[in-house]
Design a protein around this motif. Structure first.
Motif, PDB file in Angstrom:
ATOM      1  N   ASP A  29       0.834  -1.199   0.000  1.00  0.00           N
ATOM      2  CA  ASP A  29       0.000   0.000   0.000  1.00  0.00           C
ATOM      3  C   ASP A  29       0.872   1.254   0.000  1.00  0.00           C
ATOM      4  N   LEU A  30       2.100   1.112   0.486  1.00  0.00           N
ATOM      5  CA  LEU A  30       3.024   2.248   0.503  1.00  0.00           C
ATOM      6  C   LEU A  30       3.420   2.693  -0.903  1.00  0.00           C
ATOM      7  N   PHE A  31       3.157   1.856  -1.912  1.00  0.00           N
ATOM      8  CA  PHE A  31       3.558   2.168  -3.271  1.00  0.00           C
ATOM      9  C   PHE A  31       2.383   2.462  -4.204  1.00  0.00           C
ATOM     10  N   VAL A  32       1.168   2.456  -3.670  1.00  0.00           N
ATOM     11  CA  VAL A  32      -0.017   2.687  -4.504  1.00  0.00           C
ATOM     12  C   VAL A  32       0.012   4.077  -5.136  1.00  0.00           C
ATOM     13  N   ASP A  33       0.350   5.113  -4.371  1.00  0.00           N
ATOM     14  CA  ASP A  33       0.386   6.462  -4.939  1.00  0.00           C
ATOM     15  C   ASP A  33       1.437   6.579  -6.034  1.00  0.00           C
ATOM     16  N   GLU A  34       2.598   5.977  -5.815  1.00  0.00           N
ATOM     17  CA  GLU A  34       3.654   5.985  -6.838  1.00  0.00           C
ATOM     18  C   GLU A  34       3.177   5.268  -8.099  1.00  0.00           C
ATOM     19  N   TYR A  35       2.491   4.147  -7.919  1.00  0.00           N
ATOM     20  CA  TYR A  35       1.944   3.396  -9.047  1.00  0.00           C
ATOM     21  C   TYR A  35       0.918   4.238  -9.811  1.00  0.00           C
ATOM     22  N   LYS A  36       0.030   4.895  -9.057  1.00  0.00           N
ATOM     23  CA  LYS A  36      -0.987   5.732  -9.698  1.00  0.00           C
ATOM     24  C   LYS A  36      -0.353   6.876 -10.478  1.00  0.00           C
ATOM     25  N   ASP A  37       0.703   7.477  -9.934  1.00  0.00           N
ATOM     26  CA  ASP A  37       1.415   8.548 -10.647  1.00  0.00           C
ATOM     27  C   ASP A  37       2.000   8.024 -11.946  1.00  0.00           C
ATOM     28  N   LYS A  40      -0.875   6.896 -14.566  1.00  0.00           N
ATOM     29  CA  LYS A  40      -1.911   7.903 -14.849  1.00  0.00           C
ATOM     30  C   LYS A  40      -3.189   7.657 -14.050  1.00  0.00           C
ATOM     31  N   ASN A  41      -3.035   7.593 -12.713  1.00  0.00           N
ATOM     32  CA  ASN A  41      -4.146   7.436 -11.771  1.00  0.00           C
ATOM     33  C   ASN A  41      -4.872   6.099 -11.870  1.00  0.00           C
ATOM     34  N   GLU A  42      -4.264   5.124 -12.470  1.00  0.00           N
ATOM     35  CA  GLU A  42      -4.877   3.796 -12.543  1.00  0.00           C
ATOM     36  C   GLU A  42      -4.844   3.143 -11.162  1.00  0.00           C
ATOM     37  N   TYR A  48      -4.491  -6.255 -11.408  1.00  0.00           N
ATOM     38  CA  TYR A  48      -3.541  -6.830 -10.463  1.00  0.00           C
ATOM     39  C   TYR A  48      -2.204  -7.131 -11.145  1.00  0.00           C
ATOM     40  N   ASN A  49      -2.257  -7.700 -12.340  1.00  0.00           N
ATOM     41  CA  ASN A  49      -1.015  -8.094 -13.012  1.00  0.00           C
ATOM     42  C   ASN A  49      -0.121  -6.900 -13.324  1.00  0.00           C
ATOM     43  N   SER A  50      -0.704  -5.768 -13.643  1.00  0.00           N
ATOM     44  CA  SER A  50       0.075  -4.566 -13.896  1.00  0.00           C
ATOM     45  C   SER A  50       0.756  -4.084 -12.615  1.00  0.00           C
ATOM     46  N   PHE A  51       0.025  -4.102 -11.502  1.00  0.00           N
ATOM     47  CA  PHE A  51       0.609  -3.698 -10.222  1.00  0.00           C
ATOM     48  C   PHE A  51       1.681  -4.703  -9.793  1.00  0.00           C
ATOM     49  N   LYS A  52       1.434  -5.971 -10.037  1.00  0.00           N
ATOM     50  CA  LYS A  52       2.406  -7.026  -9.721  1.00  0.00           C
ATOM     51  C   LYS A  52       3.706  -6.793 -10.487  1.00  0.00           C
ATOM     52  N   LYS A  53       3.583  -6.452 -11.753  1.00  0.00           N
ATOM     53  CA  LYS A  53       4.766  -6.170 -12.576  1.00  0.00           C
ATOM     54  C   LYS A  53       5.492  -4.919 -12.058  1.00  0.00           C
ATOM     55  N   PHE A  54       4.738  -3.891 -11.695  1.00  0.00           N
ATOM     56  CA  PHE A  54       5.305  -2.667 -11.150  1.00  0.00           C
ATOM     57  C   PHE A  54       6.122  -2.959  -9.885  1.00  0.00           C
ATOM     58  N   ILE A  55       5.558  -3.733  -8.964  1.00  0.00           N
ATOM     59  CA  ILE A  55       6.253  -4.083  -7.719  1.00  0.00           C
ATOM     60  C   ILE A  55       7.463  -4.962  -8.010  1.00  0.00           C
ATOM     61  N   SER A  56       7.307  -5.924  -8.893  1.00  0.00           N
ATOM     62  CA  SER A  56       8.445  -6.787  -9.256  1.00  0.00           C
ATOM     63  C   SER A  56       9.594  -5.963  -9.800  1.00  0.00           C
TER      64      SER A  56
END
Length: 116
Positions: A29-37, A40-42, A48-56
């Motif tokens: 959850d600490l990285f949700v804002d960074e991911y949204k930035d 583009k606010n997604e 889930y798979n996009s966020f999983k790739k982002f975290i990986s």
């Protein structure tokens, strides 16, 4: 326990035993804002798979994660977290529904993959 302890445990397992492993990164959850930035606010809930790739991609260059992956092999990295809200500058608190249940992310995908 730190990653080093998990690696010690895995290295002591008998070599002839086949053990499926996965890497779970909590408190994402600490990285949700960074991911949204970046996306583009997604909202991670939408893909889930996009966020999983982002975290990986975020953690794959960490030397401790690289050491762990050398021990467990080429496995998926699963982001999981409780949705939180900012309480003060340095503190977050899990969000809860009217019954006191926390809102989770990524746990069902992790369990689904483990059951396959």
């Amino acid at each position: 326990m730190g990653l080093i302890e998990y690696m010690k445990i895995l290295k002591k397992m008998p070599k002839r035993r086949i053990i499926d492993s996965c890497v779970v990164i909590t408190k994402c959850d600490l990285f949700v804002d960074e991911y949204k930035d970046k996306e583009k606010n997604e909202d991670p809930e939408n893909d889930y798979n996009s966020f999983k790739k982002f975290i990986s991609n975020k953690f794959i260059h960490d030397i401790r994660i690289q050491q762990l992956l050398r021990v467990v092999g080429d496995v998926s990295i699963y982001p999981v977290f409780y949705y939180t809200k900012q309480v003060d500058k340095n503190k977050r608190k899990p969000m809860r529904d009217y019954a006191g249940n926390v809102f989770t992310f990524g746990f069902s995908e992790l369990i689904d993959d483990m059951l396959k």
